[in-house]
Design a protein around this motif. Structure first.
Motif, PDB file in Angstrom:
ATOM      1  N   UNK A 182       5.709 -25.417  24.774  1.00  0.00           N
ATOM      2  CA  UNK A 182       4.477 -25.122  24.043  1.00  0.00           C
ATOM      3  C   UNK A 182       4.593 -23.751  23.388  1.00  0.00           C
ATOM      4  N   UNK A 183       5.108 -22.781  24.127  1.00  0.00           N
ATOM      5  CA  UNK A 183       5.299 -21.431  23.582  1.00  0.00           C
ATOM      6  C   UNK A 183       6.231 -21.453  22.377  1.00  0.00           C
ATOM      7  N   UNK A 184       7.258 -22.300  22.433  1.00  0.00           N
ATOM      8  CA  UNK A 184       8.214 -22.351  21.317  1.00  0.00           C
ATOM      9  C   UNK A 184       7.564 -22.887  20.045  1.00  0.00           C
ATOM     10  N   UNK A 185       6.437 -23.604  20.195  1.00  0.00           N
ATOM     11  CA  UNK A 185       5.723 -24.134  19.030  1.00  0.00           C
ATOM     12  C   UNK A 185       4.765 -23.119  18.425  1.00  0.00           C
ATOM     13  N   UNK A 186       4.561 -21.992  19.121  1.00  0.00           N
ATOM     14  CA  UNK A 186       3.571 -21.015  18.663  1.00  0.00           C
ATOM     15  C   UNK A 186       4.119 -19.581  18.709  1.00  0.00           C
ATOM     16  N   UNK A 187       5.362 -19.442  18.308  1.00  0.00           N
ATOM     17  CA  UNK A 187       5.945 -18.113  18.190  1.00  0.00           C
ATOM     18  C   UNK A 187       6.063 -17.352  19.499  1.00  0.00           C
ATOM     19  N   UNK A 188       6.261 -18.076  20.610  1.00  0.00           N
ATOM     20  CA  UNK A 188       6.447 -17.425  21.903  1.00  0.00           C
ATOM     21  C   UNK A 188       5.176 -17.261  22.706  1.00  0.00           C
ATOM     22  N   UNK A 189       4.065 -17.790  22.199  1.00  0.00           N
ATOM     23  CA  UNK A 189       2.782 -17.695  22.899  1.00  0.00           C
ATOM     24  C   UNK A 189       2.230 -19.093  23.140  1.00  0.00           C
ATOM     25  N   UNK A 190       1.324 -19.217  24.127  1.00  0.00           N
ATOM     26  CA  UNK A 190       0.689 -20.509  24.374  1.00  0.00           C
ATOM     27  C   UNK A 190      -0.320 -20.860  23.288  1.00  0.00           C
ATOM     28  N   UNK A 191      -0.661 -19.888  22.465  1.00  0.00           N
ATOM     29  CA  UNK A 191      -1.670 -20.121  21.438  1.00  0.00           C
ATOM     30  C   UNK A 191      -1.306 -19.406  20.147  1.00  0.00           C
ATOM     31  N   UNK A 192      -1.669 -20.036  19.042  1.00  0.00           N
ATOM     32  CA  UNK A 192      -1.577 -19.404  17.736  1.00  0.00           C
ATOM     33  C   UNK A 192      -2.876 -19.706  17.011  1.00  0.00           C
ATOM     34  N   UNK A 193      -3.602 -18.673  16.612  1.00  0.00           N
ATOM     35  CA  UNK A 193      -4.905 -18.872  15.978  1.00  0.00           C
ATOM     36  C   UNK A 193      -4.853 -18.772  14.456  1.00  0.00           C
ATOM     37  N   UNK A 194      -3.656 -18.751  13.892  1.00  0.00           N
ATOM     38  CA  UNK A 194      -3.516 -18.614  12.446  1.00  0.00           C
ATOM     39  C   UNK A 194      -3.858 -19.927  11.745  1.00  0.00           C
TER      40      UNK A 194
END
Length: 357
Positions: free
Chosen positions: A294-306
């Motif tokens: 999941x982190x790999x899908x969001x730049x190393x984080x569990x979340x991406x709010x962009x």
């Protein structure tokens, strides 16, 4: 897939602290020990329905990437208990936790039909699709008792106003009579959420939802009755349901769905902690793998709010998922599409009956 969750029938296994509160409530070990000695349950795990009285019911949606402009929610909180649900964070605005409180403290808006009627009969309002369940499911278990969603559908039909529904509950079939009338005027489309074809996966991800068999039957019955259905394969979670994309797309197409949509899971706000606790207890053998993917899908984080990338993700795993969705659409939905809703009738019915002159 087996579940070792300590609280049966719930998604979240904890109540995380409300970010708006300075104080926090904890279940201490000494209290748990006392309960064990006395033979008492430390948590009764009951659902409470709490009436609230908002002044408005229709919300303008500011987010540019969610596919809706206006939404309404008859209930706040949702007993379905889907562990990944993005709406959990909104429960904090009401003074509750995004964890167990979200599933067990259900806020009920009994005045929703009156508020809806007042909104869509304003002189300045011009018909535009309003989505029921932009946040929480309008056909969750509470609806069986309160019937607020049905009353709102009656308002939409009375004023010939376009409406869309998002749900994962077969209870929608109770209102087939109204849905068929709306469909005659091209005033309704339905979005059914299906995240797996496996009952084992469904039970741990979405503990109080309709079975997969029931949901596929719902897609078929709605479609057979001329009600357009889009199926949301959402969210796609790496190493939990990502391998099911093509089989799910095939199954829903055969059931009559006209299109599919998807998102890649993102664990924003308090959901990151809730999901992490859940997967470590429920699927410990794959917990770290899933979290890292999941982190790999969001730049190393569990979340991406962009906006623009938060729903589709980035990186190789996200690309594989998005490519599979693209392939599924080409393979199973090439000659299908959802019809546009009718925006023209409402003005004639704004006073509750057809204007002849």
């Amino acid at each position: 897939m087996s579940s070792k969750s300590s609280i049966k029938g719930r998604g979240a296994q904890i109540n995380v602290p409300n970010k708006f509160f300075e104080l926090r409530h904890e279940m201490r070990d000494d209290f748990l020990e006392y309960c064990a000695k006395e033979g008492e349950k430390p948590d009764k795990n009951k659902t409470l329905y709490l009436p609230i009285f908002p002044k408005t019911i229709v919300n303008k949606v500011a987010s540019p990437d969610v596919g809706m402009a206006y939404s309404m929610n008859m209930y706040q909180g949702c007993e379905h208990g889907c562990i990944y649900c993005y709406a959990r964070n909104t429960h904090e605005f009401w003074g509750y936790s995004a964890g167990l409180d979200f599933e067990r403290r259900i806020l009920v808006k009994k005045d929703a039909p009156k508020l809806l009627e007042a909104f869509i009969t304003r002189k300045k309002w011009h018909a535009y699709p309003i989505v029921m369940s932009g946040n929480t499911d309008c056909y969750q278990p509470a609806e069986k008792e309160f019937k607020i969603t049905r009353q709102c559908l009656e308002v939409f039909l009375k004023y010939r106003h376009p409406v869309a529904i998002i749900t994962k509950n077969a209870l929608i079939l109770r209102d087939l009579d109204i849905l068929k009338e709306l469909a005659k005027h091209n005033l309704i489309n339905v979005n059914i959420s299906i995240t797996s074809l496996s009952e084992n996966t469904r039970r741990v991800l979405e503990p109080r939802t309709a079975t997969i068999k029931k949901r596929l039957e719902t897609v078929k019955i709605l479609s057979d009755n001329g009600i357009p259905v889009n199926v949301m394969l959402a969210p796609i979670i790496p190493s939990i349901n990502s391998h099911e994309i093509l089989p799910m797309a095939k199954a829903v197409s055969e059931a009559g769905a006209l299109s599919i949509g998807h998102t890649i899971v993102r664990l924003n706000g308090a959901i990151g902690e809730i999901f992490t606790d859940w997967i470590q207890k429920t699927l410990p053998d794959r917990a770290e793998k899933v979290l890292h993917q999941i982190e790999s899908c969001h730049g190393g984080s569990l979340n991406n709010s962009t906006y623009g990338s938060r729903m589709r993700g980035e990186g190789q795993i996200a690309k594989q998922i998005n490519d599979l969705i693209h392939l599924a659409k080409l393979k199973y939905f090439k000659s299908k599409s959802m019809p546009k809703l009718n925006l023209e009738l409402h003005e004639q019915y704004k006073d509750g009956q057809l204007k002849l002159f």
